[in-house]
Motif scaffolding. Structure first.
Motif, short mmCIF file in Angstrom:
data_model
loop_
_atom_site.label_atom_id
_atom_site.label_comp_id
_atom_site.label_asym_id
_atom_site.label_seq_id
_atom_site.Cartn_x
_atom_site.Cartn_y
_atom_site.Cartn_z
N GLY A 57 0.69 -1.04 0.03
CA GLY A 57 0.04 -0.12 0.01
C GLY A 57 0.85 1.21 0.21
N THR A 61 1.84 10.87 -0.68
CA THR A 61 1.14 11.79 -1.25
C THR A 61 1.84 12.85 -1.46
OG1 THR A 61 -0.49 11.21 1.04
CG2 THR A 61 -0.62 13.16 0.11
N PRO A 86 -0.19 7.41 11.61
CA PRO A 86 0.13 5.91 11.86
C PRO A 86 0.47 5.01 10.92
CG PRO A 86 -2.04 6.67 12.33
CD PRO A 86 -1.56 7.62 11.58
N LEU A 93 2.66 13.74 4.96
CA LEU A 93 1.80 14.35 5.91
C LEU A 93 2.26 15.07 6.79
CD1 LEU A 93 -1.34 12.02 5.66
CD2 LEU A 93 -0.80 13.83 4.12
N ASP A 122 5.34 3.38 10.74
CA ASP A 122 5.06 2.62 9.40
C ASP A 122 5.83 1.15 9.70
OD1 ASP A 122 4.48 3.72 6.42
OD2 ASP A 122 5.45 1.75 6.61
N PRO A 183 -3.86 6.19 4.49
CA PRO A 183 -3.49 4.69 4.89
C PRO A 183 -3.39 3.73 3.49
CG PRO A 183 -5.69 4.78 5.19
CD PRO A 183 -5.46 6.40 4.73
N PHE A 207 -8.58 1.39 9.33
CA PHE A 207 -7.65 2.58 9.80
C PHE A 207 -8.72 3.58 10.56
CE2 PHE A 207 -3.99 0.73 8.04
CZ PHE A 207 -2.88 1.20 8.98
#
Ligand SMILES: C[S@@+](CC[C@H](N)C(=O)[O-])C[C@H]1O[C@@H](n2cnc3c(N)ncnc32)[C@H](O)[C@@H]1O
Length: 438
Positions: A57, A61, A86, A93, A122, A183, A207
């Protein structure tokens, strides 16, 4: 993720140079600026194969989207607030959040002060190391410079950014907390005790669920989420659950995540715990609420039941409609089309058939054909069937005009950005009348 390591080492070297010299010399400054703007994503793409990124995943961003997502909370960010991401990846971010934090007297003091405010985790240690290095580089780029004390190694900076599973840890428990999330979106198994879903659903939904449970009342959650959570019928219970546990401050439709990703996203901003206040923001634009009537008042909407690879050619023989046979915006006679045998539900004309698959980039979202004729018709699964409640061809033709109207396309693009139109979305399309004309 090990193949990402050589690039992480480069980032750490740059950050280390910044910490030791107390600033960024011009050539290093250029490299640092690149590392903060898109280069990490390019390096991830070139060093880590797509299937590995998908499984993890790992889609970072970009700065533009990170800034856009955090803009609405910028006034609430201060030296007394804390951010927690998280599933922080390489820290985009957290960096967008740090844009709103004050600089201290020098680079070291800035890194130390931000280190108390910025928390993240992470599962991939390479990303955690990259996040720490990039946060240091960002402090230096923002202008923090000079240092008088012992210089820490990059690994010692940002002590609250560490390796961890964002679905089981807790965040900081003091101060005004901002949970920041982009997430993973991949489908994962939902725990059996879950109230809003079962089987496999997007990890992003889980999440949000976890962070609503874990955060104290009053905490803010800002999340970049796949559009299917905002509009998909599979996530209806999830949305109701979120509404019962948090105040929805903002739902902002964004569109494509980036120029390579085939997923549309939205920004969701929540305040945890204000469960009993009436929600003033809805998941999609509310022109449908104010419209006097909707398509669903005049039509019953169904998904075509024939799945060719699943259903044998058994049973009675019927005229058969599938998406390739449907000329857009015309009226056809079903007697003139293909035939097949089918044992399931059929539909007697007149009705309107709409292609289920379309994209927000198409000129029209709900591409329709009126079907006339006398015999019951078998309809393939890539079509939606809209049966007029009054049984007339006139009402079907009126619907064709409604669906062709650009207001319908624009309304549907807000309501549902995933490629498959749903029964719910089509039923809610406003029945435009003259009063709604611009
Ligand atoms: C879509 S990326 C976004 C990263 C970062 N939040 C951003 O906005 O750029 C999702 C991140 O979640 C991480 N991840 C996946 N599963 C996780 C888990 N259970 N706990 C923590 N991180 C996870 C991935 O390694 C990846 O870095």
């Amino acid at each position: 993720m090990e193949s990402f390591n050589p690039y992480v080492r480069e980032l750490e070297q740059l950050a280390s140079q910044a910490l030791h010299s107390g600033s960024l010399a011009p050539p290093v400054q250029e490299r640092a600026a690149a590392a903060l703007d898109g280069q990490t994503t390019e390096m991830l793409r070139s060093l880590v194969p797509l299937p590995v990124r998908r499984r993890a995943g790992a889609f970072f961003t970009g700065m533009a989207l990170a800034k856009l997502a955090l803009e609405p909370i910028s006034a609430k960010i201060s030296s007394a607030s804390k951010a927690f991401d998280p599933a922080c990846g390489v820290g985009d971010l957290l960096i967008a959040y740090a844009r709103h934090l004050p600089l201290e007297r020098d680079l070291l003091e800035t890194v130390q002060a931000w280190g108390e405010q910025l928390h993240g985790s992470d599962v991939h240690p390479e990303f955690v190391r990259a996040a720490k290095a990039r946060l240091t580089l960002f402090a230096a780029i923002r202008g923090a410079s000079g240092s008088r004390n012992r210089q820490p190694s990059v690994h010692e900076t940002f002590p609250h950014v560490s390796v961890g599973d964002g679905l089981s840890i807790a965040g900081p428990d003091t101060g005004s907390i901002h949970v920041l999330l982009n997430p993973p979106y991949a489908k994962i198994a939902i725990p059996p005790e879950c109230e809003w879903g079962s089987g496999k659903l997007s990890a992003a939904a889980l999440f949000i669920d976890h962070w609503l449970s874990t955060s104290r009342p009053g905490a803010h959650v800002t999340a970049i989420l796949p559009d299917v959570l905002r509009t998909g019928s599979l996530y209806g219970k999830w949305r109701a659950n979120v509404e019962s546990r948090a105040k929805i401050e903002l739902v902002q439709v964004v569109g494509a995540f980036d120029d390579k990703a085939d997923v549309d996203v939205f920004v969701l901003q929540l305040t945890v715990g204000s469960s009993d206040c009436k929600q003033s923001v809805s998941w999609w634009r509310t022109s449908a609420e104010t419209a006097r009537s909707h398509v669903g008042d005049r039509f019953r909407v169904y998904v075509g039941p024939v799945v060719p690879h699943r259903h044998a050619d058994d049973g009675d023989r019927y005229p058969y409609l599938h998406a390739k046979l449907m000329p857009p915006w015309q009226t056809i006679d079903a007697q003139d089309t293909e035939r097949r045998r089918f044992q399931g539900r059929t539909f007697t004309p007149p009705f309107v058939a709409v292609r289920r698959t379309s994209s927000p980039h198409d000129r029209h979202r709900a591409i329709a054909t009126v079907v006339d004729g006398r015999l019951p018709v078998a309809v393939e699964n890539h079509l939606l069937v809209l049966e007029p409640r009054d049984g007339t061809l006139e009402t079907c033709q009126a619907l064709l005009k409604m669906l062709h109207d650009e207001r319908t396309t624009s309304w549907l693009n807000d309501r549902i950005r995933c490629r498959h139109l749903t029964v719910g979305a089509l039923s809610e399309v406003p029945w435009w009348d003259r009063k709604d004309d611009r």
